[in-house]
Design a protein around this motif. Structure first.
Motif, PDB file in Angstrom:
ATOM      1  N   MET A  82      18.943  60.724  34.952  1.00 45.92           N
ATOM      2  CA  MET A  82      20.041  60.485  34.019  1.00 45.92           C
ATOM      3  C   MET A  82      19.542  60.366  32.587  1.00 45.92           C
ATOM      4  N   ASP A  83      20.094  61.196  31.700  1.00 44.91           N
ATOM      5  CA  ASP A  83      19.863  61.059  30.265  1.00 44.91           C
ATOM      6  C   ASP A  83      20.729  59.914  29.764  1.00 44.91           C
ATOM      7  N   LEU A  84      20.420  59.380  28.584  1.00 45.15           N
ATOM      8  CA  LEU A  84      21.228  58.288  28.038  1.00 45.15           C
ATOM      9  C   LEU A  84      22.288  58.758  27.055  1.00 45.15           C
ATOM     10  N   GLU A  85      21.903  59.573  26.094  1.00 48.27           N
ATOM     11  CA  GLU A  85      22.836  60.017  25.058  1.00 48.27           C
ATOM     12  C   GLU A  85      23.500  61.318  25.461  1.00 48.27           C
ATOM     13  N   MET A  86      24.787  61.201  25.798  1.00 46.35           N
ATOM     14  CA  MET A  86      25.564  62.377  26.197  1.00 46.35           C
ATOM     15  C   MET A  86      26.994  62.206  25.706  1.00 46.35           C
ATOM     16  N   PRO A  87      27.705  63.312  25.511  1.00 46.01           N
ATOM     17  CA  PRO A  87      29.115  63.208  25.113  1.00 46.01           C
ATOM     18  C   PRO A  87      29.978  62.727  26.288  1.00 46.01           C
ATOM     19  N   VAL A  88      31.187  62.383  26.007  1.00 48.47           N
ATOM     20  CA  VAL A  88      32.225  61.959  26.960  1.00 48.47           C
ATOM     21  C   VAL A  88      31.918  60.590  27.557  1.00 48.47           C
ATOM     22  N   MET A  89      30.812  60.451  28.268  1.00 48.44           N
ATOM     23  CA  MET A  89      30.388  59.165  28.837  1.00 48.44           C
ATOM     24  C   MET A  89      28.861  59.137  28.814  1.00 48.44           C
ATOM     25  N   ASP A  90      28.296  58.075  28.241  1.00 51.92           N
ATOM     26  CA  ASP A  90      26.836  58.015  28.135  1.00 51.92           C
ATOM     27  C   ASP A  90      26.188  57.624  29.465  1.00 51.92           C
ATOM     28  N   GLY A  91      24.877  57.689  29.498  1.00 53.83           N
ATOM     29  CA  GLY A  91      24.129  57.413  30.716  1.00 53.83           C
ATOM     30  C   GLY A  91      24.204  55.967  31.186  1.00 53.83           C
ATOM     31  N   TYR A  92      24.358  55.023  30.249  1.00 57.95           N
ATOM     32  CA  TYR A  92      24.490  53.616  30.641  1.00 57.95           C
ATOM     33  C   TYR A  92      25.765  53.402  31.459  1.00 57.95           C
ATOM     34  N   ALA A  93      26.891  53.892  30.923  1.00 52.53           N
ATOM     35  CA  ALA A  93      28.181  53.729  31.604  1.00 52.53           C
ATOM     36  C   ALA A  93      28.183  54.468  32.941  1.00 52.53           C
ATOM     37  N   ALA A  94      27.629  55.671  32.958  1.00 54.68           N
ATOM     38  CA  ALA A  94      27.595  56.444  34.199  1.00 54.68           C
ATOM     39  C   ALA A  94      26.725  55.749  35.246  1.00 54.68           C
ATOM     40  N   THR A  95      25.609  55.187  34.821  1.00 55.38           N
ATOM     41  CA  THR A  95      24.728  54.466  35.750  1.00 55.38           C
ATOM     42  C   THR A  95      25.440  53.260  36.340  1.00 55.38           C
ATOM     43  N   ARG A  96      26.080  52.469  35.475  1.00 57.33           N
ATOM     44  CA  ARG A  96      26.831  51.289  35.958  1.00 57.33           C
ATOM     45  C   ARG A  96      27.868  51.686  36.999  1.00 57.33           C
ATOM     46  N   GLN A  97      28.637  52.746  36.703  1.00 55.87           N
ATOM     47  CA  GLN A  97      29.699  53.172  37.622  1.00 55.87           C
ATOM     48  C   GLN A  97      29.124  53.739  38.918  1.00 55.87           C
ATOM     49  N   MET A  98      28.057  54.525  38.825  1.00 52.07           N
ATOM     50  CA  MET A  98      27.426  55.079  40.033  1.00 52.07           C
ATOM     51  C   MET A  98      26.927  53.965  40.939  1.00 52.07           C
ATOM     52  N   LYS A  99      26.332  52.946  40.340  1.00 50.50           N
ATOM     53  CA  LYS A  99      25.836  51.822  41.136  1.00 50.50           C
ATOM     54  C   LYS A  99      27.003  51.064  41.769  1.00 50.50           C
ATOM     55  N   ALA A 100      28.047  50.838  41.000  1.00 56.22           N
ATOM     56  CA  ALA A 100      29.216  50.116  41.514  1.00 56.22           C
ATOM     57  C   ALA A 100      29.869  50.874  42.665  1.00 56.22           C
TER      58      ALA A 100
END
Length: 159
Positions: A82-100
């Motif tokens: 997972m990269d961190l800086e991305m458009p639409v949704m960044d890697g931090y938010a995507a990581t949190r949601q994937m883990k949840a």
């Protein structure tokens, strides 16, 4: 060799069969906003794992966090790069949601950012490892194979 078993999802082919972990193909999803990075990583990882005689399948890729969530739900990867800086949704938010949502067993942050703040935010989001782009290939391969220590909040890398 320490052999443990894994259990494929019940709806997967061979779902009732238990395989030794050394026979398991690791399913990998690559998430980065730059197509060149995704394609380059996929090629490099295929070659590196082929040389090592280990089974890794690049099951897909995504260009932003939202797309990554959709692809992870559809493809059921074992590991997400997972990269961190991305458009639409960044890697931090995507990581949190994937883990949840338990969409991947391991999430490895692969970023150009190496600061303590980025590392701590990634750790808090639930990342299993944090690696800097351009780092040693062996470190990335070991992180994918889960042959390292959990993320260190001080250094942010696998030890």
């Amino acid at each position: 060799m320490n052999v443990t078993e894994f259990h494929p999802p019940p709806d997967a082919a061979g779902g009732g069969i238990h395989y030794p972990v050394y026979m398991k193909t690791i399913r990998l999803l690559i998430v980065d906003d730059l197509a060149e990075v995704r394609e380059g990583l996929a090629s490099l990882l295929r070659l590196a794992f082929m040389q090592r005689g280990q089974a890794v399948e690049i099951v897909g890729d995504a260009s932003n966090g939202e797309e990554a969530l959709q692809e992870a739900a559809r493809l059921h990867p074992d590991v997400v790069l997972m990269d961190l800086e991305m458009p639409v949704m960044d890697g931090y938010a995507a990581t949190r949601q994937m883990k949840a949502d338990q969409l991947a067993q391991r999430i490895i942050i692969l970023s150009i950012h190496a600061g303590a703040e980025e590392r701590e935010l990634a750790r808090r989001a639930g990342a299993n490892a944090f690696l800097v782009k351009g780092g040693r290939l062996e470190g990335l391969l070991n992180a994918i194979l889960n042959e390292g220590e959990p993320i260190n909040s001080e250094k942010g890398e696998m030890e």
